[in-house]
Design a protein around this motif. Structure first.
Motif, PDB file in Angstrom:
ATOM      1  N   LEU A  74       8.878 -77.340  85.847  1.00  0.00           N
ATOM      2  CA  LEU A  74       9.232 -78.431  84.964  1.00  0.00           C
ATOM      3  C   LEU A  74       8.014 -79.290  84.671  1.00  0.00           C
ATOM      4  O   LEU A  74       7.742 -79.624  83.527  1.00  0.00           O
ATOM      5  CB  LEU A  74      10.360 -79.253  85.584  1.00  0.00           C
ATOM      6  N   GLU A  75       7.256 -79.629  85.700  1.00  0.00           N
ATOM      7  CA  GLU A  75       6.070 -80.470  85.492  1.00  0.00           C
ATOM      8  C   GLU A  75       5.025 -79.769  84.632  1.00  0.00           C
ATOM      9  O   GLU A  75       4.361 -80.417  83.822  1.00  0.00           O
ATOM     10  CB  GLU A  75       5.464 -80.880  86.831  1.00  0.00           C
ATOM     11  N   CYS A  76       4.867 -78.458  84.788  1.00  0.00           N
ATOM     12  CA  CYS A  76       3.882 -77.731  83.982  1.00  0.00           C
ATOM     13  C   CYS A  76       4.243 -77.779  82.501  1.00  0.00           C
ATOM     14  O   CYS A  76       3.377 -77.973  81.654  1.00  0.00           O
ATOM     15  CB  CYS A  76       3.787 -76.279  84.440  1.00  0.00           C
ATOM     16  N   VAL A  77       5.503 -77.611  82.179  1.00  0.00           N
ATOM     17  CA  VAL A  77       5.935 -77.625  80.783  1.00  0.00           C
ATOM     18  C   VAL A  77       5.849 -79.031  80.214  1.00  0.00           C
ATOM     19  O   VAL A  77       5.180 -79.275  79.203  1.00  0.00           O
ATOM     20  CB  VAL A  77       7.377 -77.079  80.640  1.00  0.00           C
ATOM     21  N   PHE A  78       6.493 -79.986  80.843  1.00  0.00           N
ATOM     22  CA  PHE A  78       6.552 -81.343  80.305  1.00  0.00           C
ATOM     23  C   PHE A  78       5.227 -82.087  80.450  1.00  0.00           C
ATOM     24  O   PHE A  78       4.939 -83.011  79.696  1.00  0.00           O
ATOM     25  CB  PHE A  78       7.706 -82.118  80.941  1.00  0.00           C
ATOM     26  N   GLY A  79       4.395 -81.683  81.398  1.00  0.00           N
ATOM     27  CA  GLY A  79       3.090 -82.298  81.560  1.00  0.00           C
ATOM     28  C   GLY A  79       2.135 -81.985  80.422  1.00  0.00           C
ATOM     29  O   GLY A  79       1.104 -82.638  80.272  1.00  0.00           O
ATOM     30  N   ALA A  80       2.475 -81.010  79.603  1.00  0.00           N
ATOM     31  CA  ALA A  80       1.622 -80.646  78.470  1.00  0.00           C
ATOM     32  C   ALA A  80       1.512 -81.760  77.435  1.00  0.00           C
ATOM     33  O   ALA A  80       0.575 -81.767  76.642  1.00  0.00           O
ATOM     34  CB  ALA A  80       2.150 -79.377  77.809  1.00  0.00           C
ATOM     35  N   VAL A  81       2.440 -82.721  77.437  1.00  0.00           N
ATOM     36  CA  VAL A  81       2.398 -83.794  76.437  1.00  0.00           C
ATOM     37  C   VAL A  81       1.848 -85.104  76.992  1.00  0.00           C
ATOM     38  O   VAL A  81       1.663 -86.050  76.235  1.00  0.00           O
ATOM     39  CB  VAL A  81       3.772 -84.042  75.776  1.00  0.00           C
ATOM     40  N   GLY A  82       1.591 -85.178  78.293  1.00  0.00           N
ATOM     41  CA  GLY A  82       1.031 -86.403  78.843  1.00  0.00           C
ATOM     42  C   GLY A  82       1.259 -86.536  80.332  1.00  0.00           C
ATOM     43  O   GLY A  82       1.923 -85.714  80.962  1.00  0.00           O
ATOM     44  N   ALA A  83       0.706 -87.615  80.870  1.00  0.00           N
ATOM     45  CA  ALA A  83       0.778 -87.868  82.309  1.00  0.00           C
ATOM     46  C   ALA A  83       2.203 -88.233  82.731  1.00  0.00           C
ATOM     47  O   ALA A  83       2.822 -89.126  82.168  1.00  0.00           O
ATOM     48  CB  ALA A  83      -0.175 -88.991  82.688  1.00  0.00           C
ATOM     49  N   ILE A  84       2.693 -87.527  83.724  1.00  0.00           N
ATOM     50  CA  ILE A  84       4.035 -87.745  84.276  1.00  0.00           C
ATOM     51  C   ILE A  84       3.916 -88.634  85.503  1.00  0.00           C
ATOM     52  O   ILE A  84       3.071 -88.402  86.362  1.00  0.00           O
ATOM     53  CB  ILE A  84       4.686 -86.402  84.652  1.00  0.00           C
ATOM     54  N   THR A  85       4.772 -89.646  85.588  1.00  0.00           N
ATOM     55  CA  THR A  85       4.763 -90.512  86.770  1.00  0.00           C
ATOM     56  C   THR A  85       5.771 -90.056  87.821  1.00  0.00           C
ATOM     57  O   THR A  85       5.576 -90.301  88.998  1.00  0.00           O
ATOM     58  CB  THR A  85       5.037 -91.981  86.406  1.00  0.00           C
ATOM     59  N   SER A  86       6.863 -89.393  87.386  1.00  0.00           N
ATOM     60  CA  SER A  86       7.815 -88.877  88.368  1.00  0.00           C
ATOM     61  C   SER A  86       8.724 -87.826  87.743  1.00  0.00           C
ATOM     62  O   SER A  86       8.933 -87.805  86.540  1.00  0.00           O
ATOM     63  CB  SER A  86       8.675 -89.997  88.967  1.00  0.00           C
ATOM     64  N   VAL A  87       9.229 -86.961  88.605  1.00  0.00           N
ATOM     65  CA  VAL A  87      10.228 -85.953  88.236  1.00  0.00           C
ATOM     66  C   VAL A  87      11.311 -86.029  89.300  1.00  0.00           C
ATOM     67  O   VAL A  87      11.014 -86.012  90.490  1.00  0.00           O
ATOM     68  CB  VAL A  87       9.631 -84.530  88.186  1.00  0.00           C
ATOM     69  N   GLU A  88      12.554 -86.149  88.881  1.00  0.00           N
ATOM     70  CA  GLU A  88      13.683 -86.214  89.816  1.00  0.00           C
ATOM     71  C   GLU A  88      14.757 -85.230  89.373  1.00  0.00           C
ATOM     72  O   GLU A  88      14.906 -84.959  88.188  1.00  0.00           O
ATOM     73  CB  GLU A  88      14.293 -87.613  89.823  1.00  0.00           C
ATOM     74  N   PHE A  89      15.515 -84.736  90.329  1.00  0.00           N
ATOM     75  CA  PHE A  89      16.641 -83.865  90.047  1.00  0.00           C
ATOM     76  C   PHE A  89      17.892 -84.460  90.663  1.00  0.00           C
ATOM     77  O   PHE A  89      17.868 -84.936  91.793  1.00  0.00           O
ATOM     78  CB  PHE A  89      16.401 -82.464  90.620  1.00  0.00           C
ATOM     79  N   LYS A  90      18.963 -84.434  89.893  1.00  0.00           N
ATOM     80  CA  LYS A  90      20.281 -84.863  90.374  1.00  0.00           C
ATOM     81  C   LYS A  90      21.258 -83.792  89.932  1.00  0.00           C
ATOM     82  O   LYS A  90      21.638 -83.735  88.772  1.00  0.00           O
ATOM     83  CB  LYS A  90      20.660 -86.222  89.800  1.00  0.00           C
ATOM     84  N   GLY A  91      21.605 -82.926  90.878  1.00  0.00           N
ATOM     85  CA  GLY A  91      22.457 -81.791  90.536  1.00  0.00           C
ATOM     86  C   GLY A  91      21.718 -80.877  89.577  1.00  0.00           C
ATOM     87  O   GLY A  91      20.581 -80.495  89.821  1.00  0.00           O
ATOM     88  N   GLU A  92      22.347 -80.553  88.472  1.00  0.00           N
ATOM     89  CA  GLU A  92      21.727 -79.700  87.468  1.00  0.00           C
ATOM     90  C   GLU A  92      20.932 -80.490  86.435  1.00  0.00           C
ATOM     91  O   GLU A  92      20.458 -79.935  85.457  1.00  0.00           O
ATOM     92  CB  GLU A  92      22.792 -78.868  86.764  1.00  0.00           C
ATOM     93  N   PHE A  93      20.774 -81.784  86.634  1.00  0.00           N
ATOM     94  CA  PHE A  93      20.050 -82.631  85.693  1.00  0.00           C
ATOM     95  C   PHE A  93      18.663 -82.937  86.226  1.00  0.00           C
ATOM     96  O   PHE A  93      18.474 -83.129  87.419  1.00  0.00           O
ATOM     97  CB  PHE A  93      20.803 -83.947  85.446  1.00  0.00           C
ATOM     98  N   GLY A  94      17.695 -83.004  85.332  1.00  0.00           N
ATOM     99  CA  GLY A  94      16.339 -83.359  85.698  1.00  0.00           C
ATOM    100  C   GLY A  94      15.895 -84.574  84.908  1.00  0.00           C
ATOM    101  O   GLY A  94      16.321 -84.771  83.771  1.00  0.00           O
ATOM    102  N   PHE A  95      15.050 -85.396  85.517  1.00  0.00           N
ATOM    103  CA  PHE A  95      14.547 -86.610  84.878  1.00  0.00           C
ATOM    104  C   PHE A  95      13.032 -86.608  84.963  1.00  0.00           C
ATOM    105  O   PHE A  95      12.482 -86.496  86.055  1.00  0.00           O
ATOM    106  CB  PHE A  95      15.120 -87.851  85.566  1.00  0.00           C
ATOM    107  N   VAL A  96      12.394 -86.732  83.825  1.00  0.00           N
ATOM    108  CA  VAL A  96      10.938 -86.752  83.749  1.00  0.00           C
ATOM    109  C   VAL A  96      10.527 -88.128  83.242  1.00  0.00           C
ATOM    110  O   VAL A  96      11.016 -88.589  82.221  1.00  0.00           O
ATOM    111  CB  VAL A  96      10.415 -85.661  82.790  1.00  0.00           C
ATOM    112  N   GLU A  97       9.634 -88.775  83.971  1.00  0.00           N
ATOM    113  CA  GLU A  97       9.164 -90.100  83.580  1.00  0.00           C
ATOM    114  C   GLU A  97       7.683 -90.013  83.237  1.00  0.00           C
ATOM    115  O   GLU A  97       6.884 -89.477  83.998  1.00  0.00           O
ATOM    116  CB  GLU A  97       9.377 -91.087  84.726  1.00  0.00           C
ATOM    117  N   TYR A  98       7.321 -90.525  82.070  1.00  0.00           N
ATOM    118  CA  TYR A  98       5.937 -90.516  81.595  1.00  0.00           C
ATOM    119  C   TYR A  98       5.310 -91.899  81.728  1.00  0.00           C
ATOM    120  O   TYR A  98       6.007 -92.900  81.729  1.00  0.00           O
ATOM    121  CB  TYR A  98       5.884 -90.108  80.122  1.00  0.00           C
TER     122      TYR A  98
END
Length: 84
Positions: free
Chosen positions: A1-25
């Motif tokens: 997940l971080e490799c894909v979403f990190g392509a657009v900018g710096a990520i501050t956190s990645v969290e998972f809750k069940g089948e949901f993921g949260f990416v913070e930039y």
């Protein structure tokens, strides 16, 4: 997940809750770019949807005077869930 979403900018956190993921930039512009680039892509065999995070009460770390302290994108299930 971080490799894909990190392509657009710096990520501050990645969290998972069940089948949901949260990416913070670090920057809101990265969130907007992630929405354009990754909404409805195939991710590990599942189509994902990318949506902006919406504060719904509870954890005040993500709410500051009616707005988000840090821009985030919420994640979800493949096949039309909420998004990564």
């Amino acid at each position: 997940l971080e490799c894909v979403f990190g392509a657009v900018g710096a990520i501050t956190s990645v969290e998972f809750k069940g089948e949901f993921g949260f990416v913070e930039y670090e920057k809101a512009e990265c969130c907007e770019e992630a929405l354009r680039r990754f909404d409805r892509i195939d991710f590990h065999g599942r189509q994902i949807s990318v949506e902006p995070y919406c504060y719904r009460g509870g954890d005040d770390r993500f709410h500051e005077n009616g707005s988000m302290r840090n821009p985030r994108f919420s994640g979800g299930r493949g096949g039309g869930g909420a998004g990564y």
